[in-house]
Design a protein around this motif. Structure first.
Motif, PDB file in Angstrom:
ATOM      1  N   SER A 197      55.699  43.267  38.009  1.00  0.00           N
ATOM      2  CA  SER A 197      55.151  43.706  39.291  1.00  0.00           C
ATOM      3  C   SER A 197      56.028  44.764  39.942  1.00  0.00           C
ATOM      4  O   SER A 197      55.547  45.605  40.703  1.00  0.00           O
ATOM      5  N   HIS A 198      57.330  44.730  39.656  1.00  0.00           N
ATOM      6  CA  HIS A 198      58.246  45.742  40.193  1.00  0.00           C
ATOM      7  C   HIS A 198      58.220  47.020  39.347  1.00  0.00           C
ATOM      8  O   HIS A 198      58.426  48.117  39.869  1.00  0.00           O
ATOM      9  N   LYS A 199      57.946  46.858  38.071  1.00  0.00           N
ATOM     10  CA  LYS A 199      57.946  47.999  37.169  1.00  0.00           C
ATOM     11  C   LYS A 199      56.630  48.764  37.221  1.00  0.00           C
ATOM     12  O   LYS A 199      56.604  49.997  37.087  1.00  0.00           O
ATOM     13  N   TYR A 200      55.533  48.047  37.409  1.00  0.00           N
ATOM     14  CA  TYR A 200      54.211  48.675  37.432  1.00  0.00           C
ATOM     15  C   TYR A 200      53.446  48.293  38.705  1.00  0.00           C
ATOM     16  O   TYR A 200      52.363  47.706  38.631  1.00  0.00           O
ATOM     17  N   PRO A 201      53.951  48.629  39.870  1.00  0.00           N
ATOM     18  CA  PRO A 201      53.305  48.185  41.117  1.00  0.00           C
ATOM     19  C   PRO A 201      51.895  48.725  41.305  1.00  0.00           C
ATOM     20  O   PRO A 201      51.003  48.000  41.764  1.00  0.00           O
ATOM     21  N   LEU A 202      51.666  49.989  40.942  1.00  0.00           N
ATOM     22  CA  LEU A 202      50.344  50.569  41.145  1.00  0.00           C
ATOM     23  C   LEU A 202      49.307  49.968  40.192  1.00  0.00           C
ATOM     24  O   LEU A 202      48.128  49.854  40.541  1.00  0.00           O
ATOM     25  N   VAL A 203      49.761  49.576  39.012  1.00  0.00           N
ATOM     26  CA  VAL A 203      48.866  48.892  38.074  1.00  0.00           C
ATOM     27  C   VAL A 203      48.465  47.532  38.643  1.00  0.00           C
ATOM     28  O   VAL A 203      47.286  47.145  38.617  1.00  0.00           O
ATOM     29  N   PHE A 204      49.442  46.799  39.169  1.00  0.00           N
ATOM     30  CA  PHE A 204      49.150  45.499  39.773  1.00  0.00           C
ATOM     31  C   PHE A 204      48.217  45.655  40.961  1.00  0.00           C
ATOM     32  O   PHE A 204      47.339  44.820  41.190  1.00  0.00           O
ATOM     33  N   LEU A 205      48.421  46.712  41.728  1.00  0.00           N
ATOM     34  CA  LEU A 205      47.562  46.973  42.882  1.00  0.00           C
ATOM     35  C   LEU A 205      46.109  47.134  42.442  1.00  0.00           C
ATOM     36  O   LEU A 205      45.200  46.516  43.010  1.00  0.00           O
ATOM     37  N   CYS A 206      45.874  47.937  41.411  1.00  0.00           N
ATOM     38  CA  CYS A 206      44.510  48.203  40.929  1.00  0.00           C
ATOM     39  C   CYS A 206      43.894  46.980  40.248  1.00  0.00           C
ATOM     40  O   CYS A 206      42.719  46.666  40.472  1.00  0.00           O
ATOM     41  N   VAL A 207      44.682  46.287  39.441  1.00  0.00           N
ATOM     42  CA  VAL A 207      44.162  45.099  38.754  1.00  0.00           C
ATOM     43  C   VAL A 207      43.814  44.015  39.770  1.00  0.00           C
ATOM     44  O   VAL A 207      42.769  43.357  39.669  1.00  0.00           O
ATOM     45  N   GLY A 208      44.677  43.822  40.750  1.00  0.00           N
ATOM     46  CA  GLY A 208      44.395  42.837  41.788  1.00  0.00           C
ATOM     47  C   GLY A 208      43.136  43.167  42.560  1.00  0.00           C
ATOM     48  O   GLY A 208      42.313  42.290  42.855  1.00  0.00           O
ATOM     49  N   TRP A 209      42.954  44.454  42.874  1.00  0.00           N
ATOM     50  CA  TRP A 209      41.745  44.894  43.589  1.00  0.00           C
ATOM     51  C   TRP A 209      40.502  44.646  42.735  1.00  0.00           C
ATOM     52  O   TRP A 209      39.455  44.247  43.255  1.00  0.00           O
ATOM     53  N   PHE A 210      40.631  44.900  41.424  1.00  0.00           N
ATOM     54  CA  PHE A 210      39.506  44.691  40.521  1.00  0.00           C
ATOM     55  C   PHE A 210      39.127  43.208  40.455  1.00  0.00           C
ATOM     56  O   PHE A 210      37.935  42.865  40.461  1.00  0.00           O
ATOM     57  N   LEU A 211      40.126  42.327  40.400  1.00  0.00           N
ATOM     58  CA  LEU A 211      39.843  40.891  40.372  1.00  0.00           C
ATOM     59  C   LEU A 211      39.149  40.447  41.660  1.00  0.00           C
ATOM     60  O   LEU A 211      38.227  39.622  41.624  1.00  0.00           O
ATOM     61  N   TRP A 212      39.603  41.001  42.782  1.00  0.00           N
ATOM     62  CA  TRP A 212      38.927  40.700  44.046  1.00  0.00           C
ATOM     63  C   TRP A 212      37.460  41.128  43.985  1.00  0.00           C
ATOM     64  O   TRP A 212      36.569  40.376  44.396  1.00  0.00           O
ATOM     65  N   LEU A 213      37.208  42.316  43.451  1.00  0.00           N
ATOM     66  CA  LEU A 213      35.833  42.810  43.340  1.00  0.00           C
ATOM     67  C   LEU A 213      35.010  41.908  42.427  1.00  0.00           C
ATOM     68  O   LEU A 213      33.847  41.605  42.719  1.00  0.00           O
ATOM     69  N   MET A 214      35.605  41.451  41.327  1.00  0.00           N
ATOM     70  CA  MET A 214      34.892  40.562  40.420  1.00  0.00           C
ATOM     71  C   MET A 214      34.561  39.232  41.097  1.00  0.00           C
ATOM     72  O   MET A 214      33.486  38.656  40.864  1.00  0.00           O
ATOM     73  N   SER A 215      35.466  38.741  41.940  1.00  0.00           N
ATOM     74  CA  SER A 215      35.193  37.488  42.656  1.00  0.00           C
ATOM     75  C   SER A 215      34.019  37.657  43.614  1.00  0.00           C
ATOM     76  O   SER A 215      33.241  36.719  43.832  1.00  0.00           O
ATOM     77  N   MET A 216      33.874  38.852  44.178  1.00  0.00           N
ATOM     78  CA  MET A 216      32.723  39.138  45.036  1.00  0.00           C
ATOM     79  C   MET A 216      31.439  39.228  44.202  1.00  0.00           C
ATOM     80  O   MET A 216      30.389  38.707  44.593  1.00  0.00           O
ATOM     81  N   ALA A 217      31.514  39.868  43.048  1.00  0.00           N
ATOM     82  CA  ALA A 217      30.343  40.031  42.184  1.00  0.00           C
ATOM     83  C   ALA A 217      29.847  38.688  41.647  1.00  0.00           C
ATOM     84  O   ALA A 217      28.646  38.529  41.372  1.00  0.00           O
ATOM     85  N   MET A 218      30.747  37.724  41.519  1.00  0.00           N
ATOM     86  CA  MET A 218      30.367  36.414  40.998  1.00  0.00           C
ATOM     87  C   MET A 218      29.361  35.701  41.899  1.00  0.00           C
ATOM     88  O   MET A 218      28.620  34.828  41.443  1.00  0.00           O
ATOM     89  N   TYR A 219      29.303  36.091  43.173  1.00  0.00           N
ATOM     90  CA  TYR A 219      28.337  35.460  44.079  1.00  0.00           C
ATOM     91  C   TYR A 219      26.892  35.732  43.653  1.00  0.00           C
ATOM     92  O   TYR A 219      25.986  34.955  43.963  1.00  0.00           O
ATOM     93  N   LEU A 220      26.672  36.839  42.941  1.00  0.00           N
ATOM     94  CA  LEU A 220      25.324  37.166  42.480  1.00  0.00           C
ATOM     95  C   LEU A 220      24.801  36.176  41.443  1.00  0.00           C
ATOM     96  O   LEU A 220      23.592  35.945  41.348  1.00  0.00           O
ATOM     97  N   ILE A 221      25.705  35.608  40.650  1.00  0.00           N
ATOM     98  CA  ILE A 221      25.289  34.683  39.598  1.00  0.00           C
ATOM     99  C   ILE A 221      25.685  33.244  39.931  1.00  0.00           C
ATOM    100  O   ILE A 221      25.584  32.362  39.092  1.00  0.00           O
ATOM    101  N   MET A 222      26.111  33.017  41.151  1.00  0.00           N
ATOM    102  CA  MET A 222      26.604  31.703  41.549  1.00  0.00           C
ATOM    103  C   MET A 222      25.433  30.744  41.767  1.00  0.00           C
ATOM    104  O   MET A 222      24.527  31.035  42.543  1.00  0.00           O
ATOM    105  N   ARG A 223      25.480  29.617  41.058  1.00  0.00           N
ATOM    106  CA  ARG A 223      24.422  28.621  41.197  1.00  0.00           C
ATOM    107  C   ARG A 223      24.968  27.221  41.462  1.00  0.00           C
ATOM    108  O   ARG A 223      24.199  26.268  41.569  1.00  0.00           O
TER     109      ARG A 223
END
Length: 204
Positions: free
Chosen positions: A74-100
């Motif tokens: 996380s210290h060596k690749y902070p911007l990568v962690f920033l983008c990956v974390g944002w992507f996971l957040w987006l995926m958690s939002m998208a999961m509501y579409l298929i949530m049953r």
């Protein structure tokens, strides 16, 4: 991965860019707030399941934040962690579409917690760095923008859900969230190029 040279200066463009990215993310999440409990009922849950989901997110966020940012990655690749974390957040939002079911709700909360744990501390560090010329003013911009976007999102979310239903609301969440994600990726790429140019000048 390049480290930040001590002579790099904050740029207003970067500050406004990440403020907009975070504000849109706040808007996307805020749209769900007025109808969250109703949505949980739609998938077979109730008040207890809603409280479990919120508690699970907070606990995962706390544990993952402490664990993830003790690693050298996380210290060596902070911007990568920033983008990956944002992507996971987006995926958690998208999961509501298929949530049953509430089980899927809990999974989305875990993904959301891990994503926020990866991105939030790095975002705060990046924001503080960009606002270093006027730290109080920068954080005032952040607090003001996110508060406004959050308030508008709550109102918009209720209107969309009432007039067009849950699916329309969720598509709106994903559209705004995707825009937020691409803005943070754009920031990261521009920042990395800027760091490389500064490093090259220092070497010369």
């Amino acid at each position: 991965m390049l480290k930040y040279p001590s002579n790099i200066t904050s740029q207003k463009g970067y500050l406004y860019l990440i403020t907009l990215a975070y504000s849109l993310g706040t808007f996307a999440s805020g749209i769900l707030v007025p109808i969250y409990a109703f949505f949980v009922q739609e998938i077979g849950g109730g008040l207890l399941e809603t409280s479990y989901a919120i508690a699970l997110y907070s606990i995962i966020l706390g544990i993952a934040t402490m664990v993830v940012h003790q690693t050298t990655w996380s210290h060596k690749y902070p911007l990568v962690f920033l983008c990956v974390g944002w992507f996971l957040w987006l995926m958690s939002m998208a999961m509501y579409l298929i949530m049953r079911s509430t089980d899927m709700l809990y999974v989305s909360q875990i993904v959301n917690g891990i994503g926020d744990a990866m991105s939030e501390p790095i975002f705060d560090a990046e924001f503080s760095r960009e606002a270093s010329d006027d730290l109080a003013g920068g954080w005032a911009l952040y607090q003001g923008a996110t508060s406004i976007f959050s308030g508008v999102a709550s109102m918009v979310g209720g209107v969309i859900a009432t007039m067009w239903g849950f699916n329309a609301l969720l598509y709106c969440v994903i559209a705004v969230g995707t825009t937020s994600f691409f803005l943070i990726v754009h920031y990261s790429l521009q920042k990395q190029r800027s760091l490389q140019r500064v490093a090259e000048k220092i070497q010369v």
